[in-house]
Design a protein around this motif. Structure first.
Motif, short mmCIF file in Angstrom:
data_model
loop_
_atom_site.label_atom_id
_atom_site.label_comp_id
_atom_site.label_asym_id
_atom_site.label_seq_id
_atom_site.Cartn_x
_atom_site.Cartn_y
_atom_site.Cartn_z
N TRP A 33 -1.88 20.36 -18.49
CA TRP A 33 -1.60 18.97 -18.12
C TRP A 33 -2.34 18.00 -19.06
CZ3 TRP A 33 -3.59 14.47 -15.68
CH2 TRP A 33 -2.62 13.67 -15.08
N LEU A 34 -3.57 18.36 -19.40
CA LEU A 34 -4.38 17.47 -20.24
C LEU A 34 -3.99 17.57 -21.72
CD1 LEU A 34 -7.92 18.02 -18.68
CD2 LEU A 34 -6.53 15.98 -18.50
N THR A 35 -3.75 18.80 -22.18
CA THR A 35 -3.45 18.96 -23.61
C THR A 35 -1.95 18.85 -23.90
OG1 THR A 35 -3.26 21.37 -23.36
CG2 THR A 35 -5.42 20.50 -23.97
N GLY A 36 -1.12 19.14 -22.90
CA GLY A 36 0.32 19.13 -23.11
C GLY A 36 0.79 20.27 -23.99
N ASP A 37 -0.02 21.32 -24.05
CA ASP A 37 0.34 22.46 -24.91
C ASP A 37 0.10 23.76 -24.15
OD1 ASP A 37 0.86 24.21 -26.91
OD2 ASP A 37 -0.74 23.55 -28.26
N PRO A 38 1.18 24.44 -23.71
CA PRO A 38 0.99 25.66 -22.92
C PRO A 38 0.44 26.83 -23.74
CG PRO A 38 3.31 25.26 -23.34
CD PRO A 38 2.58 24.08 -23.86
N ARG A 39 0.49 26.70 -25.07
CA ARG A 39 -0.03 27.81 -25.91
C ARG A 39 -1.55 27.83 -25.94
NH1 ARG A 39 3.86 26.09 -30.68
NH2 ARG A 39 3.23 24.16 -29.69
N ARG A 40 -2.17 26.69 -25.62
CA ARG A 40 -3.64 26.64 -25.59
C ARG A 40 -4.14 27.13 -24.23
NH1 ARG A 40 -6.68 21.51 -27.68
NH2 ARG A 40 -8.36 22.98 -27.37
N LEU A 41 -4.12 28.42 -24.09
CA LEU A 41 -4.51 29.02 -22.80
C LEU A 41 -6.02 28.99 -22.66
CD1 LEU A 41 -3.12 30.47 -20.40
CD2 LEU A 41 -3.66 32.60 -21.53
N ALA A 42 -6.50 28.13 -21.78
CA ALA A 42 -7.94 28.05 -21.50
C ALA A 42 -8.12 27.59 -20.06
CB ALA A 42 -8.61 27.08 -22.47
N PHE A 43 -9.34 27.59 -19.63
CA PHE A 43 -9.65 27.26 -18.23
C PHE A 43 -10.46 25.98 -18.17
CE2 PHE A 43 -11.66 27.73 -14.13
CZ PHE A 43 -10.63 28.24 -13.36
N THR A 44 -10.04 25.03 -17.30
CA THR A 44 -10.77 23.78 -17.16
C THR A 44 -11.64 23.83 -15.91
OG1 THR A 44 -8.73 22.80 -17.95
CG2 THR A 44 -10.45 21.27 -17.32
N GLY A 45 -12.91 23.48 -16.08
CA GLY A 45 -13.84 23.51 -14.95
C GLY A 45 -13.45 22.53 -13.85
N ALA A 46 -13.00 21.34 -14.26
CA ALA A 46 -12.60 20.33 -13.26
C ALA A 46 -11.38 20.81 -12.48
CB ALA A 46 -12.30 19.01 -13.96
N GLY A 47 -10.45 21.48 -13.18
CA GLY A 47 -9.28 22.02 -12.51
C GLY A 47 -9.67 23.10 -11.51
N GLY A 48 -10.61 23.93 -11.92
CA GLY A 48 -11.12 24.96 -11.02
C GLY A 48 -11.76 24.35 -9.78
N ALA A 49 -12.53 23.28 -9.99
CA ALA A 49 -13.18 22.61 -8.85
C ALA A 49 -12.15 22.00 -7.91
CB ALA A 49 -14.12 21.53 -9.37
N LEU A 50 -11.12 21.38 -8.50
CA LEU A 50 -10.05 20.80 -7.67
C LEU A 50 -9.32 21.90 -6.89
CD1 LEU A 50 -8.43 18.07 -9.94
CD2 LEU A 50 -9.59 17.69 -7.78
N GLY A 51 -9.06 23.02 -7.58
CA GLY A 51 -8.40 24.15 -6.93
C GLY A 51 -9.23 24.68 -5.77
N LEU A 52 -10.53 24.77 -5.99
CA LEU A 52 -11.43 25.24 -4.93
C LEU A 52 -11.35 24.32 -3.71
CD1 LEU A 52 -14.84 26.80 -5.26
CD2 LEU A 52 -14.78 24.69 -3.98
N LEU A 53 -11.35 23.02 -3.97
CA LEU A 53 -11.28 22.06 -2.86
C LEU A 53 -9.94 22.16 -2.14
CD1 LEU A 53 -12.89 18.96 -4.61
CD2 LEU A 53 -13.88 20.28 -2.76
N ILE A 54 -8.85 22.30 -2.91
CA ILE A 54 -7.52 22.41 -2.30
C ILE A 54 -7.45 23.68 -1.43
CG2 ILE A 54 -5.05 22.81 -2.81
CD1 ILE A 54 -5.48 21.06 -5.34
N GLY A 55 -7.92 24.80 -2.00
CA GLY A 55 -7.87 26.07 -1.27
C GLY A 55 -8.70 26.04 0.00
N ALA A 56 -9.93 25.53 -0.13
CA ALA A 56 -10.82 25.50 1.03
C ALA A 56 -10.28 24.57 2.11
CB ALA A 56 -12.22 25.07 0.59
N PHE A 57 -9.79 23.40 1.68
CA PHE A 57 -9.32 22.41 2.66
C PHE A 57 -8.04 22.89 3.36
CE2 PHE A 57 -7.71 18.18 3.95
CZ PHE A 57 -8.81 17.78 4.67
N SER A 58 -7.13 23.52 2.59
CA SER A 58 -5.91 24.07 3.20
C SER A 58 -6.28 25.15 4.22
CB SER A 58 -5.01 24.70 2.14
OG SER A 58 -4.77 23.80 1.10
#
Lengths: 249, 174
Positions: free
Chosen positions: A68-93
């Motif tokens: 979403w940030l880079t607009g390039d699906p070939r740059r496969l990497a992990f974003t810490g902020a995305g992980g944190a948001l995912g954790l919050l979404i998972g826990a809250f759900s």
């Protein structure tokens, strides 16, 4: 090129360990969160389903925010902020689905989040991404990619966030106040992430006073504090109403 | 009889009826027929109604959404990544400029992620609400199997790509 104690270490491990370390650190965090939830008295089924859902959310959000940030699906990497948001979404759900020890469930995930981030940062150190500012002190590191002596900001973040995890864990175990612990851990983590970004080389590439990482850290912090307040006020009151409805038939 | 018992019609039925049948020399089986369980549920007071088993209180069973949840979950699980992955592949193969392709990739990846997470959430709701559902159980194991496979694939893919980059003397992730 200045020789440092990290030189051979970085050269020998190379990049393939990046994804293994990131996924391993997330899995370790999930296991620790499960242990904390079990200790706090959650049902076994709630723990298992929450663990799966939160792991999925962390992985999916961490990877998709990068695209979403880079607009390039070939740059496969992990974003810490995305992980944190995912954790919050998972826990809250999961809190909404199971309605089982809501405050404790929230605290378990918030407390372990800094450990996941801290351990995952060692992958950045080894792979040579998220590098620090130029630095020529005792702890300087040199990467093969640019051969510049740099501050080991990734290792510093690892140590700092592991310390935050330990503070949160002891606070949760000793004080027994899950939401207060959650708030403290969130505030300290956001301050730490915000401050450490000034030691990153990437921070000074952006022309704006705040870097993308700092803005994301602030957004994550606000969302996390908002969710903690929802768990504290709205969910707690709804549960009382539900119980009284059952009692009166 | 205590005042408390006289005020409670549920207790009154149990106490009074057997005495009346004994005085009329009625058969011994008669008292057994007149038990609180045989009073129609509609005539029982709310206090007594709560003590009865669920089926005897004649509470209608809630409508089951088990299959709807499972089919919706499966649909999202298949449709989401497909509907985002195929267009992403097509856009990538068109070699468009990054100004054009970046927003498309962002929207498609977000859509795929949201639908994938929603599929998991619905499957877990189905598993929690309908514990005996075989469909939900099968979905759960399929999802877990696919997740494990995806994690292994990501590790192998990243390792392979980066090894290839290293062999080409290119820099890795930034």
């Amino acid at each position: 090129m200045k020789a440092t104690i990290f030189d051979n270490y970085i050269k020998s491990l190379h990049f393939p360990f990046y994804s293994t370390i990131v996924i391993g650190s997330i899995l370790l965090g999930v296991i620790l969160a499960c242990i904390i939830m079990y200790r706090e008295g959650l049902k076994r089924t709630s723990i298992i389903y929450t663990a799966f859902l939160t792991f999925v959310c962390i992985m999916v959000c961490g990877l998709s925010l990068q695209i979403w940030l880079t607009g390039d699906p070939r740059r496969l990497a992990f974003t810490g902020a995305g992980g944190a948001l995912g954790l919050l979404i998972g826990a809250f759900s999961s809190i909404f689905i199971h309605r089982d020890h809501e405050k404790e469930m929230m605290a378990s995930w918030v407390v372990t989040a800094p450990l996941m981030y801290g351990l995952a940062k060692t992958a950045c150190h080894i792979s040579g991404c998220c590098v620090g500012i130029p630095y020529h002190g005792k702890w300087a590191v040199v990467y093969e990619s640019d051969l510049i002596s740099r501050f080991p900001v990734q290792l510093s973040e690892s140590l700092l966030f592991t310390l935050i995890f330990l503070i949160g864990l002891f606070m949760l175990l000793i004080s027994g106040k899950p939401l207060l612990t959650s708030r403290v851990v969130i505030v300290i983590s956001v301050i730490a992430k915000f401050s450490m970004d000034y030691l990153r080389d990437g921070h000074y590439l952006a022309k704006s006073p705040l870097s993308q990482n700092q803005i994301l850290a602030l957004i994550c912090g606000v969302i996390a504090l908002g969710l903690v307040e929802i768990v504290n006020n709205i969910l707690g009151k709804k549960q009382v109403k539900g119980e009284s409805k059952i009692y009166h038939g | 009889m205590d005042n408390n018992e006289t005020n409670n019609p549920y207790t009154q039925t149990v106490e009074v009826t057997p005495q009346a049948t004994h005085s009329d020399n009625a058969p011994q089986t008669a008292p057994a027929d007149i038990t609180p369980q045989h009073v129609p549920a509609s005539e029982l007071p709310p206090e007594a109604l709560r003590t009865l088993p669920r089926d005897e209180a004649q509470v209608p069973e809630p409508k089951s959404y088990e299959k709807l949840l499972c089919f919706l979950s499966l649909g999202l699980y298949v449709f989401g990544p497909t509907a985002s992955g195929i267009p992403m592949y097509i856009v990538e193969s068109m070699n468009l400029q990054s100004d054009v392709s970046s927003p498309i990739f962002s929207v498609l990846s977000s859509f795929g992620s949201v639908t994938y997470i929603a599929a998991w959430v619905l499957m877990i709701i189905a598993r929690v609400k309908y514990k005996k559902s075989v469909f939900a159980k099968v979905l759960m194991w399929v999802y877990i199997g696919m997740l494990v496979a995806a994690v292994i694939l990501v590790i192998v893919l990243v390792a392979t790509c980066i090894n290839a980059l290293n062999n080409c003397n290119c820099s890795g992730m930034g």
